[in-house]
Design an enzyme around this catalytic site. Structure first.
Site, PDB file in Angstrom:
ATOM      1  N   PHE A 198       0.855  -1.178   0.000  1.00  0.00           N
ATOM      2  CA  PHE A 198       0.000   0.000   0.000  1.00  0.00           C
ATOM      3  C   PHE A 198       0.897   1.236   0.000  1.00  0.00           C
ATOM      4  O   PHE A 198       1.753   1.390   0.877  1.00  0.00           O
ATOM      5  CB  PHE A 198      -0.916  -0.013   1.224  1.00  0.00           C
ATOM      6  CG  PHE A 198      -1.906  -1.145   1.185  1.00  0.00           C
ATOM      7  CD1 PHE A 198      -3.171  -0.953   0.655  1.00  0.00           C
ATOM      8  CD2 PHE A 198      -1.563  -2.408   1.640  1.00  0.00           C
ATOM      9  CE1 PHE A 198      -4.081  -2.000   0.592  1.00  0.00           C
ATOM     10  CE2 PHE A 198      -2.458  -3.460   1.586  1.00  0.00           C
ATOM     11  CZ  PHE A 198      -3.721  -3.258   1.063  1.00  0.00           C
ATOM     12  N   VAL A 206       2.612  -1.582   4.344  1.00  0.00           N
ATOM     13  CA  VAL A 206       2.258  -0.179   4.130  1.00  0.00           C
ATOM     14  C   VAL A 206       3.551   0.624   4.105  1.00  0.00           C
ATOM     15  O   VAL A 206       4.382   0.508   5.013  1.00  0.00           O
ATOM     16  CB  VAL A 206       1.337   0.318   5.272  1.00  0.00           C
ATOM     17  CG1 VAL A 206       1.017   1.794   5.107  1.00  0.00           C
ATOM     18  CG2 VAL A 206       0.062  -0.520   5.327  1.00  0.00           C
ATOM     19  N   CYS A 207       3.739   1.412   3.071  1.00  0.00           N
ATOM     20  CA  CYS A 207       4.931   2.249   2.960  1.00  0.00           C
ATOM     21  C   CYS A 207       4.990   3.212   4.149  1.00  0.00           C
ATOM     22  O   CYS A 207       4.085   4.027   4.348  1.00  0.00           O
ATOM     23  CB  CYS A 207       4.906   3.033   1.651  1.00  0.00           C
ATOM     24  SG  CYS A 207       6.289   4.193   1.500  1.00  0.00           S
ATOM     25  N   ILE A 208       6.042   3.092   4.927  1.00  0.00           N
ATOM     26  CA  ILE A 208       6.136   3.881   6.158  1.00  0.00           C
ATOM     27  C   ILE A 208       6.213   5.383   5.885  1.00  0.00           C
ATOM     28  O   ILE A 208       5.586   6.176   6.593  1.00  0.00           O
ATOM     29  CB  ILE A 208       7.315   3.401   7.036  1.00  0.00           C
ATOM     30  CG1 ILE A 208       7.245   4.060   8.415  1.00  0.00           C
ATOM     31  CG2 ILE A 208       8.649   3.610   6.340  1.00  0.00           C
ATOM     32  CD1 ILE A 208       8.143   3.438   9.443  1.00  0.00           C
ATOM     33  N   ALA A 216       2.782   6.528   4.844  1.00  0.00           N
ATOM     34  CA  ALA A 216       1.859   6.406   5.971  1.00  0.00           C
ATOM     35  C   ALA A 216       2.057   7.542   6.973  1.00  0.00           C
ATOM     36  O   ALA A 216       1.084   8.190   7.387  1.00  0.00           O
ATOM     37  CB  ALA A 216       2.043   5.049   6.646  1.00  0.00           C
TER      38      ALA A 216
END
Length: 132
Positions: free
Chosen positions: A41, A79-81, A84
Site C-alpha cells: 500500500f 504499508v509504505c512507512i 503512511a
C-alpha cells in the site's frame, strides 16, 4: 499455471475505484490458486490500513474488507512507512517514537519501506499496480 503476484494499491478507500478493484482482483487471484507474494500500500493507498476509517453504514468499509482478506488468506500486507507517516497512519512503535496520542494502523498490516516492494517484485511473476 499458478503464478506469484505482487499487488500495489495506490488509491484511498474513498474517491476512486482503485482500492475496490484491487481487492476484487486479489480475491480472483486466490480463487484461481495464484499466490499473492505481497500487497504493498503506497501513496493514498495507505489509508486502507487505518482502523479509524468509518464510512456510513450503507457503504462498503474497504479498510475492514482489506483487513479481513489479509487475515483470512494470511497475505503479507505492507504499508509504505514514509507515505503512511505523511498521512497520519502509524503503528504503536511510530506513535511512541513521534510522541503521538494514538496509533491507527490495523493489526493486519505492517509498516516498512520500499525495499519490501522491490523484494516482492523481484520474486514475483507479475506486479500489478492499482493507481489513484
Amino acid at each position: 499455471m499458478p503464478m506469484k503476484y505482487t499487488v500495489v494499491v495506490m488509491g484511498a478507500p474513498e474517491g476512486s475505484q482503485s482500492s475496490r478493484t484491487a481487492l476484487a482482483f486479489c480475491h480472483a487471484l486466490v480463487d484461481q490458486n495464484h499466490t499473492l507474494e505481497r500487497i504493498f500500500f503506497y501513496a493514498d493507498g495507505v489509508h486502507n490500513a487505518s482502523m479509524l476509517v468509518t464510512p456510513p453504514q450503507d457503504e462498503q468499509n474497504l479498510p475492514a474488507d482489506w483487513s479481513n482478506f489479509i487475515q483470512q488468506y494470511d497475505v503479507d500486507a505492507v504499508v509504505c512507512i514514509a507515505a503512511a507517516l505523511r498521512r497520519g497512519i502509524m503503528d504503536t512503535d511510530e506513535q511512541s517514537r513521534y510522541q503521538k496520542s494514538a496509533a491507527n494502523l490495523s493489526a493486519a498490516f505492517s509498516l516498512s519501506g520500499l525495499g519490501q516492494l522491490i523484494a516482492a517484485t523481484a520474486s514475483s511473476d507479475r506486479t500489478i499496480t492499482f493507481g489513484a
